[in-house]
Design an enzyme around this catalytic site. Structure first.
Site, mmCIF file in Angstrom:
data_model
loop_
_atom_site.group_PDB
_atom_site.id
_atom_site.type_symbol
_atom_site.label_atom_id
_atom_site.label_comp_id
_atom_site.label_asym_id
_atom_site.label_seq_id
_atom_site.Cartn_x
_atom_site.Cartn_y
_atom_site.Cartn_z
ATOM 1 N N HIS A 93 0.818 -1.260 0.034
ATOM 2 C CA HIS A 93 -0.157 0.155 0.050
ATOM 3 C C HIS A 93 0.786 1.103 -0.025
ATOM 4 O O HIS A 93 1.803 1.290 0.784
ATOM 5 C CB HIS A 93 -0.940 -0.080 1.316
ATOM 6 C CG HIS A 93 -2.133 -1.063 1.130
ATOM 7 N ND1 HIS A 93 -3.281 -0.933 1.138
ATOM 8 C CD2 HIS A 93 -2.007 -2.377 1.149
ATOM 9 C CE1 HIS A 93 -4.000 -1.830 1.099
ATOM 10 N NE2 HIS A 93 -3.109 -2.698 1.428
ATOM 11 N N ARG A 134 7.942 -14.780 23.445
ATOM 12 C CA ARG A 134 8.097 -13.830 24.597
ATOM 13 C C ARG A 134 7.362 -12.552 24.327
ATOM 14 O O ARG A 134 7.105 -11.845 25.197
ATOM 15 C CB ARG A 134 9.362 -13.886 25.283
ATOM 16 C CG ARG A 134 9.757 -14.810 25.981
ATOM 17 C CD ARG A 134 11.023 -14.639 26.684
ATOM 18 N NE ARG A 134 11.862 -15.739 26.760
ATOM 19 C CZ ARG A 134 12.995 -16.238 25.809
ATOM 20 N NH1 ARG A 134 13.346 -15.485 24.995
ATOM 21 N NH2 ARG A 134 13.472 -17.428 26.080
ATOM 22 N N ASP A 149 -2.665 -19.982 -0.495
ATOM 23 C CA ASP A 149 -2.284 -20.202 -1.821
ATOM 24 C C ASP A 149 -0.858 -20.936 -1.820
ATOM 25 O O ASP A 149 -0.118 -21.394 -2.615
ATOM 26 C CB ASP A 149 -2.036 -18.946 -2.541
ATOM 27 C CG ASP A 149 -1.124 -17.746 -2.006
ATOM 28 O OD1 ASP A 149 -0.568 -18.194 -0.974
ATOM 29 O OD2 ASP A 149 -0.716 -16.965 -2.789
ATOM 30 N N ASP A 172 -7.683 -12.481 -1.504
ATOM 31 C CA ASP A 172 -6.868 -11.264 -1.815
ATOM 32 C C ASP A 172 -6.486 -11.165 -3.474
ATOM 33 O O ASP A 172 -5.404 -10.861 -3.640
ATOM 34 C CB ASP A 172 -5.665 -11.075 -0.822
ATOM 35 C CG ASP A 172 -5.019 -9.884 -0.584
ATOM 36 O OD1 ASP A 172 -5.734 -8.855 -1.171
ATOM 37 O OD2 ASP A 172 -4.145 -9.793 -0.061
ATOM 38 N N ALA A 222 2.148 -8.625 -3.663
ATOM 39 C CA ALA A 222 1.237 -7.677 -3.773
ATOM 40 C C ALA A 222 -0.141 -8.417 -4.053
ATOM 41 O O ALA A 222 -0.409 -8.422 -5.176
ATOM 42 C CB ALA A 222 1.504 -6.892 -4.734
HETATM 43 ZN ZN LIG Z 1 -5.794 -7.165 -0.001
#
Ligand SMILES: [Zn+2]
Length: 397
Positions: A160, A246, A267, A293, A326
């Site tokens: 992004h 931890r 995937d 996605d 991506a």
């Molecule tokens: Zn996404």
């Protein structure tokens, strides 16, 4: 009326042998077994002798496919994406934005809201409620919007663009909400950002499924996000502070809090198969969810494509921008088969991750389950989970 018979049916909570499923005007009228009821004489009988009936898949995180991104303008984009989805068993989806310049996001939200409203109006008019594409197939239906950016962490932004990330404020959220005409059903947010807790509470109050993700939060901050109303986690492990034994961070909360559902990209590239098994076993068949996605490159040959305002390159199933993953080129039918393979779950369990569970995440009444009164969105599958037929609102058979 159509009477559909097959070898087996998964509602998906219940397994029915020798099923009989009755459909009228795009709606399921009855789900039973032939040992209990005979097909009505006046109905049109369709038999899939060795087929498995299941609800249509629901994808709550998808950016595009068939060469098109859901944020692009033009009338060809969504129909092309929706036809590809239907071919892979998806009957309902949540077009997902990526972080982009504010004006692009606002105009994309307005277009997506309009597409959702058009699909809804189509469903309430006329007998055949299914929409078909220009030339060939059925189309999946857009059910709501997933706002993935811009309220995400600079540290865990993935691809992004950093220049377009925003700090969450009630006013900024309301601008997106108004542009989307209240159609935002899922929002990914990093709870550690200043202002995030207030925005999580406000979005939850409006019925949005607030999903923790693209986050570098520590354990306490993730818990504060849940206390404010967050109920889900976005592509668990990806774009999250890594798990430390931890210093568990956000993953310590996501993997252990039964109030949180969590999704993964199964995937075999975004997560090692062993981590897919780990997440599915941690969340279990009630709260684990599969997403794709998927980007515009899905269903296309290797090459260069768009993800929102970004260029991405696809080679051998990996979708990257500047060397970083991506999004994916995953389809939901493959995700279900991978869940079976990686986590050793059976088809009935794996189906829940792509049907009933995402419907619950998005608070969709009457979706993701084969039962009387629900839209006739269903699949005919092979025993291995391959899609043989997709039926949208009773059309397709
Ligand atoms: Zn996404």
């Amino acid at each position: 009326m159509i009477s559909i018979t097959a070898a087996t049916l998964f509602t998906p909570l219940v397994r029915i042998e020798q099923p009989l499923l009755l459909v009228e005007d795009g709606v399921i009228v009855d789900v039973t077994s032939r040992t209990h009821r005979e097909a009505p004489a006046a109905s049109r009988a369709v038999d899939f002798p060795d087929g498995i009936l299941a609800p249509g898949f629901i994808d709550i995180h998808i950016h595009g496919g068939a060469g098109h991104d859901v944020m692009e303008g033009g009338s060809n984009a969504l129909p092309a994406v929706e036809e590809l989805l239907a071919r892979h068993g998806v009957t309902g989806y949540f077009p997902t934005t990526v972080t982009a310049p504010l004006d692009s996001t606002l105009s994309a939200l307005a277009r997506l809201a309009e597409a959702i409203e058009t699909a809804e109006n189509h469903a309430t008019k006329g007998k055949s409620a299914a929409r078909t594409g220009g030339s060939s197939g059925l189309r999946a239906r857009p059910l709501g919007i997933h706002l993935e950016g811009p309220f995400i962490s600079h540290v865990r932004r993935g691809v992004h663009p950093s220049e377009d990330l925003l700090l969450p404020t009630a006013a900024a959220f309301d601008r997106f909400w108004q542009a989307a005409r209240g159609r935002i059903r899922v929002m990914t947010i990093a709870p550690e950002l200043p202002g995030a807790i207030e925005v999580i509470a406000e979005a939850a109050k409006r019925g949005v499924c607030v999903s923790l993700g693209h986050s570098d939060a520590d354990l306490d901050t993730a818990r504060a996000g849940v206390a404010a109303g967050a109920r889900h986690a976005t592509h668990t492990f990806n774009a999250m502070r890594p798990l430390g034994h931890r210093n568990p961070g956000i993953l310590g909360e996501v993997l252990t809090d039964a109030r949180l559902s969590a999704d993964i990209i199964a995937d075999g590239i975004h997560l090692d198969p062993a981590i897919v098994e780990l997440v599915l076993n941690a969340k279990g068949p009630d709260t684990a969810v599969l997403i794709t996605d998927a980007t515009s490159a899905t269903g296309m040959p290797d090459g260069r494509y768009r993800l929102g305002s970004l260029d991405v390159e696809v080679r051998d199933g990996r979708c990257t921008n500047g060397g970083n993953l991506a999004g994916s080129v995953l389809t939901m039918d493959l995700a279900v088969r991978n869940a079976m393979k990686f986590a050793h779950w059976d088809l009935q369990q794996a189906l829940r991750l792509a049907t009933l569970n995402p419907a619950r995440v998005a608070r969709l009444e009457g979706a993701g389950e084969l039962k009387a009164g629900n839209p006739a969105d269903l699949l005919v599958l092979s025993a291995k989970g391959e899609v043989r037929n997709t039926i949208v609102r009773g059309a397709g058979i």
